[in-house]
Design a protein around this motif. Structure first.
Motif, PDB file in Angstrom:
ATOM      1  N   GLU A   1       0.781  -1.227   0.000  1.00 59.47           N
ATOM      2  CA  GLU A   1       0.000   0.000   0.000  1.00 59.47           C
ATOM      3  C   GLU A   1       0.818   1.286   0.000  1.00 59.47           C
ATOM      4  O   GLU A   1       0.332   2.324  -0.424  1.00 59.47           O
ATOM      5  CB  GLU A   1      -0.996   0.001   1.181  1.00 59.47           C
ATOM      6  N   SER A   2       2.057   1.221   0.481  1.00 58.80           N
ATOM      7  CA  SER A   2       2.820   2.468   0.638  1.00 58.80           C
ATOM      8  C   SER A   2       4.301   2.254   0.367  1.00 58.80           C
ATOM      9  O   SER A   2       4.788   1.123   0.381  1.00 58.80           O
ATOM     10  CB  SER A   2       2.653   2.983   2.073  1.00 58.80           C
TER      11      SER A   2
ATOM     12  N   ASP B   1       5.387  -4.333  13.172  1.00 59.12           N
ATOM     13  CA  ASP B   1       5.012  -2.960  12.816  1.00 59.12           C
ATOM     14  C   ASP B   1       3.565  -2.546  13.099  1.00 59.12           C
ATOM     15  O   ASP B   1       3.237  -1.366  12.978  1.00 59.12           O
ATOM     16  CB  ASP B   1       5.456  -2.600  11.382  1.00 59.12           C
ATOM     17  N   ARG B   2       2.681  -3.445  13.459  1.00 60.32           N
ATOM     18  CA  ARG B   2       1.349  -3.076  13.945  1.00 60.32           C
ATOM     19  C   ARG B   2       0.943  -4.031  15.053  1.00 60.32           C
ATOM     20  O   ARG B   2       1.486  -5.133  15.135  1.00 60.32           O
ATOM     21  CB  ARG B   2       0.294  -3.162  12.833  1.00 60.32           C
TER      22      ARG B   2
ATOM     23  N   ARG C   1      -2.173   6.634  15.999  1.00 64.51           N
ATOM     24  CA  ARG C   1      -1.694   7.952  15.544  1.00 64.51           C
ATOM     25  C   ARG C   1      -2.792   8.982  15.745  1.00 64.51           C
ATOM     26  O   ARG C   1      -2.545  10.117  16.137  1.00 64.51           O
ATOM     27  CB  ARG C   1      -1.260   7.899  14.069  1.00 64.51           C
TER      28      ARG C   1
ATOM     29  N   ASN D   1       0.199   8.819   7.062  1.00 60.64           N
ATOM     30  CA  ASN D   1       1.475   8.394   6.480  1.00 60.64           C
ATOM     31  C   ASN D   1       1.867   9.359   5.348  1.00 60.64           C
ATOM     32  O   ASN D   1       1.053  10.165   4.871  1.00 60.64           O
ATOM     33  CB  ASN D   1       1.488   6.921   6.029  1.00 60.64           C
TER      34      ASN D   1
ATOM     35  N   ASP E   1       6.173   8.513   8.791  1.00 57.38           N
ATOM     36  CA  ASP E   1       6.951   7.462   8.125  1.00 57.38           C
ATOM     37  C   ASP E   1       8.394   7.889   7.862  1.00 57.38           C
ATOM     38  O   ASP E   1       9.309   7.137   8.122  1.00 57.38           O
ATOM     39  CB  ASP E   1       6.364   6.988   6.775  1.00 57.38           C
TER      40      ASP E   1
HETATM   41  O1  GYE Z   1       3.004   4.023   8.482  1.00 60.73           O
HETATM   42  C1  GYE Z   1       2.205   2.998   6.550  1.00 60.73           C
HETATM   43  C2  GYE Z   1       2.033   1.597   6.202  1.00 60.73           C
HETATM   44  O2  GYE Z   1       2.029  -0.170   9.853  1.00 60.73           O
HETATM   45  C3  GYE Z   1       3.551   1.465  10.556  1.00 60.73           C
HETATM   46  O3  GYE Z   1       1.655   0.982   7.413  1.00 60.73           O
HETATM   47  C4  GYE Z   1       2.894   0.812   9.410  1.00 60.73           C
HETATM   48  C5  GYE Z   1       2.165   1.733   8.482  1.00 60.73           C
HETATM   49  C6  GYE Z   1       2.971   2.837   7.821  1.00 60.73           C
HETATM   50  O4  GYE Z   1       1.404   1.300   5.085  1.00 60.73           O
HETATM   51  O5  GYE Z   1       2.826   3.787   5.606  1.00 60.73           O
END
Ligand code: GYE
Length: 351
Positions: A72-73, A151-152, A206, A257, A285
């Motif tokens: 996604e990012s 990360d989550r 956040r 993000n 990020d």
């Molecule tokens: O900030 C975002 C990503 O879980 C910390 O997931 C991650 C987040 C991050 O797609 O850009």
């Protein structure tokens, strides 16, 4: 439980197509291949035929199943590159089985079930949302396979069902972003918020950190709208377009993000306003694109969130395989950056 390694697509085979991970600066000629693609054990499908792979229990290597959320990012790609690159550098000790869930929780759950069936040593994954993990995490526990949340996080009801979480402190990140916005607006103005994926801990926390800090420290700053952009640039742009149509005065954007912040920049430009000047923009990020936008004067700040977690993930996995206990939350050390630091910091960004 029958422990078998089924048709694994191992990262070892891919070394040459990988981007360099975070630990080492990419060589100048680093190939610009897309991340993940070829290494996936497709989560939605049952593993293929009975393979000639060794039983996990007979494998001296550390076998880790990683069920990635998707792509996604830019941040997520950075994390994927780091995990795959690190495993590719350590094929003598690590077997990585990588699945891409394409943004779907059900695919992550299928991938995790495949990993259990394969008899991996450790399962690692970033839970796309916080809820709905009880059943599959219980299955991991019953199979004796430790789980690392990467990360989550997941909700409290699953606290006993995973070994550790390796991640940033999202509440802290949100509060830092609020302080940047507070300074930029000198304590007064109207703010819109672009939220991450609905139900993701990174979005929920956040938001909590940002909204609470604004409420407590900046009584004259009003959050006039808050809507999800699903952590993607395309949706960040789309939601910002609708905010710009609905509100005459927007003084700042807080995007959960940087990808959504970059989408918002496009929307603001198309609306004939100057991003970073007419409307201040703060993200999370610390991706390279955010630093470039700050250098160009189009973005005002970002709160770092470290995606370079591979070494910690595999070291922790090795400890768990050896039966050691580890901290329940291994927190990343993150920085805060504004336009003032952007130019000097840009060359150091690895993702
Ligand atoms: O900030 C975002 C990503 O879980 C910390 O997931 C991650 C987040 C991050 O797609 O850009």
């Amino acid at each position: 439980m029958k422990k078998k390694l089924l048709a694994l697509t191992l990262v070892a085979a891919l070394g040459s197509t990988l981007l360099a991970g975070c630990a080492v600066q990419p060589a100048p000629a680093a190939p610009a291949a897309a991340p993940a693609e070829t290494s996936e054990a497709a989560p939605a499908e049952e593993p293929a035929a009975e393979p000639a792979a060794p039983a996990a229990s007979a494998n001296d290597k550390l076998v880790v199943g990683f069920a990635q959320i998707g792509q996604e990012s830019g941040w997520r790609d950075g994390e994927t590159n780091d995990i795959q690159w690190y495993a590719a550098q350590n094929t003598d000790t690590i077997d990585l089985i990588f699945a891409d869930a394409q943004q779907k929780q059900e695919n992550q759950i299928k991938a995790i079930r495949n990993f259990i069936e394969m008899g991996v040593d450790v399962i690692a994954f970033p839970p796309v949302v916080e809820t709905g993990w009880e059943a599959v995490l219980t299955e991991c526990q019953e199979a004796g396979i430790p789980v690392i949340l990467v990360d989550r996080g997941v909700d409290e009801s699953c606290a006993d069902l995973y070994a550790t979480q390796i991640s940033s402190d999202f509440i802290w990140e949100g509060a830092q972003a609020a302080d940047i916005v507070g300074d930029l607006l000198e304590g007064k103005g109207k703010v819109v918020e672009l939220e991450g994926t609905v139900g993701a801990s990174a979005a929920n926390e956040r938001k909590e950190g940002f909204d609470n800090e604004i409420a407590e420290k900046y009584p004259d700053i009003e959050i006039i709208a808050s809507q999800t952009g699903d952590f993607t640039r395309a949706l960040g742009k789309e939601v910002m377009e609708s905010f710009l149509k609905s509100y005459d005065e927007i003084d700042a954007v807080f995007a959960h993000n940087d990808d959504m912040a970059l989408g918002a920049i496009e929307a603001i430009k198309e609306a004939g306003k100057k991003p970073g000047v007419d409307i201040k923009i703060v993200g999370c990020d610390g991706v390279k694109g955010a630093f470039e936008a700050m250098v160009a004067g189009e973005m005002n700040g970002t709160v770092e969130c470290n995606p370079c977690l591979a070494e910690q993930v595999f070291d922790t996995a090795a400890k768990l395989k050896a039966g050691e206990t580890v901290d329940k939350w291994i927190v990343s050390n993150d920085g805060v950056f504004t336009q003032a630091d952007a130019e000097a910091e840009l060359p150091n960004r690895t993702y």
